[in-house]
Design an enzyme around this catalytic site. Structure first.
Site, PDB file in Angstrom:
ATOM      1  N   ASP A 281       0.859  -1.185   0.000  1.00  0.00           N
ATOM      2  CA  ASP A 281       0.000   0.000   0.000  1.00  0.00           C
ATOM      3  C   ASP A 281       0.895   1.235   0.000  1.00  0.00           C
ATOM      4  OD1 ASP A 281      -2.212   1.607   0.163  1.00  0.00           O
ATOM      5  OD2 ASP A 281      -2.624   1.178   2.276  1.00  0.00           O
TER       6      ASP A 281
ATOM      7  N   ASP B 176      -3.209   2.096  -5.803  1.00  0.00           N
ATOM      8  CA  ASP B 176      -1.937   2.072  -5.054  1.00  0.00           C
ATOM      9  C   ASP B 176      -1.860   0.896  -4.087  1.00  0.00           C
ATOM     10  OD1 ASP B 176      -3.924   3.029  -3.280  1.00  0.00           O
ATOM     11  OD2 ASP B 176      -2.358   3.859  -2.012  1.00  0.00           O
ATOM     12  N   GLU B 177      -2.629  -0.144  -4.340  1.00  0.00           N
ATOM     13  CA  GLU B 177      -2.761  -1.185  -3.319  1.00  0.00           C
ATOM     14  C   GLU B 177      -3.002  -2.540  -3.961  1.00  0.00           C
ATOM     15  OE1 GLU B 177      -5.899  -0.053  -0.622  1.00  0.00           O
ATOM     16  OE2 GLU B 177      -5.993  -2.082   0.194  1.00  0.00           O
TER      17      GLU B 177
END
Ligand SMILES: [Mg+2]
Length: 361
Positions: free
Chosen positions: A17, A115-116
């Site tokens: 993350d 983003d993860e």
């Protein structure tokens, strides 16, 4: 009586993350923003108080600002903060760079957000912490951004771990330290515990994981229904959900529509070759092998023919072999003269290729 837990789960799961992703990108691109409270949302002064915070940097977070809060409330908490509208095109490009790094490691990637992602690296020789270090290093090197990673044997613990050591940290949760970690976790940090559930717990003096684990399955179920059952297992670190990579990745391939229809077998062959090369490159970069080779042909009258050849073991990623098979199918189903509008090649029934030749370090 103390309960004893034996974890039989031997998987290696990472949750990666980025830290305050949108805000971090904007600070990277404009150093003047770095020592200020930064909120990624429309400025409530310009949007008549509308708008919701997508991300805030850590300076703004210290003032109580968090994502999903209304921009107007964020403004009250951080009156001097800078408001920037999100630039999703920019974030998507960076997201692609980050996910490309994941796919250099394994194809077992479950993207959760820009983003993860979760990665299942059970099949890798390297230790989870080595791989986590490598990923963080590569993300920083290629994008200039920091990330946090949770390392454990299931998705639940990996996710809790990445959140625990933010920003720019790695948390390793093993079967040995798992219960200590969970016992100290605030009740509101368990998955799915929102404000209402947390308040209900506080009324019965349950504020952390240790106290949560003191409740029986029946007690939790009668208090919170399905959610209570789920929390019973969360408090014990049990979670069998798989990294859902196949959902994303049913087949790999490419098709091409021709402005000028194809009438010539040599042209068909050279187009098959281009498609095969493109497909093979993607499969290699994602460490995939496939058992079913699919050929799609559409003529100028929009008749579409698809044929597949499934093998017992994965197809070798050989350009010549795949082109030859595509051509054989073409000759079987198409009669001269022809006028072809579209050709496509793809591979399905995907599986991981071996990681033997992989050199990460
Ligand atoms: Mg994030």
């Amino acid at each position: 009586m103390a309960e004893i837990f034996i974890t039989t789960d031997r998987r290696k799961i990472l949750h990666v993350d980025l830290d305050a992703f949108y805000a971090q990108v904007e600070m990277r691109d404009n150093p003047l923003l770095r020592d200020k409270a930064l909120i990624i949302s429309g400025n409530p002064d310009e949007t008549k108080g509308r708008g919701v915070v997508t991300t805030a940097n850590y300076i703004a977070r210290k003032l109580g600002v968090h994502s999903a809060m209304s921009a107007a409330e964020a403004k009250r908490l951080a009156p001097n903060a800078i408001f920037l509208s999100p630039n999703f095109n920019k974030y998507r490009i960076i997201s692609k760079q980050i996910h490309d790094i994941f796919y250099t490691i394994t194809n077992k990637v479950e993207p959760i957000a820009l983003d993860e992602a979760y990665l299942d690296i059970t099949e890798l020789q390297q230790s989870s912490t080595e791989v986590a270090g490598y990923i963080r290093h590569e993300i920083l090197r290629k994008t200039g951004l920091t990330s946090s990673i949770g390392v454990s044997h299931n998705k639940l613990l990996a996710k809790l771990g990445s959140k625990f050591n933010k920003p720019n940290g790695v948390t390793v949760i093993t079967s040995e330290n798992m219960l200590c970690f969970l016992d100290e976790l605030a009740i509101g940090d368990f998955r799915g515990v929102g404000k209402k559930t947390r308040e209900k717990f506080e009324k019965i003096h349950i504020t952390n994981g240790a106290q949560l684990r003191g409740l029986t399955y029946e007690e939790l179920r009668s208090l919170f229904g399905k959610m209570g059952e789920n929390l019973y297992w969360q408090a014990r670190g049990v979670h069998f959900g798989e990294v859902a990579w196949q959902r994303q990745q049913q087949s790999i391939g490419k098709e091409e529509t021709f402005g000028q229809f194809l009438h010539d077998e040599a042209d068909v062959q050279s187009e098959f070759r281009k498609l095969a090369v493109a497909m093979i490159n993607v499969m290699k970069s994602r460490h995939l092998a496939g058992r079913t080779f699919n050929v799609k042909i559409r003529d100028d009258a929009f008749n579409t023919i698809t044929r597949a050849i499934t093998r017992e073991s994965p197809w070798p990623l050989s350009e010549d072999l795949l082109v030859k098979n595509a051509q054989n199918i073409f000759e079987d189903v198409i009669t001269l003269p022809f006028s072809i509008r579209l050709l496509g090649l793809s591979m399905s029934n995907l599986q991981s290729s071996t990681f033997e030749e992989m050199t990460l370090f």
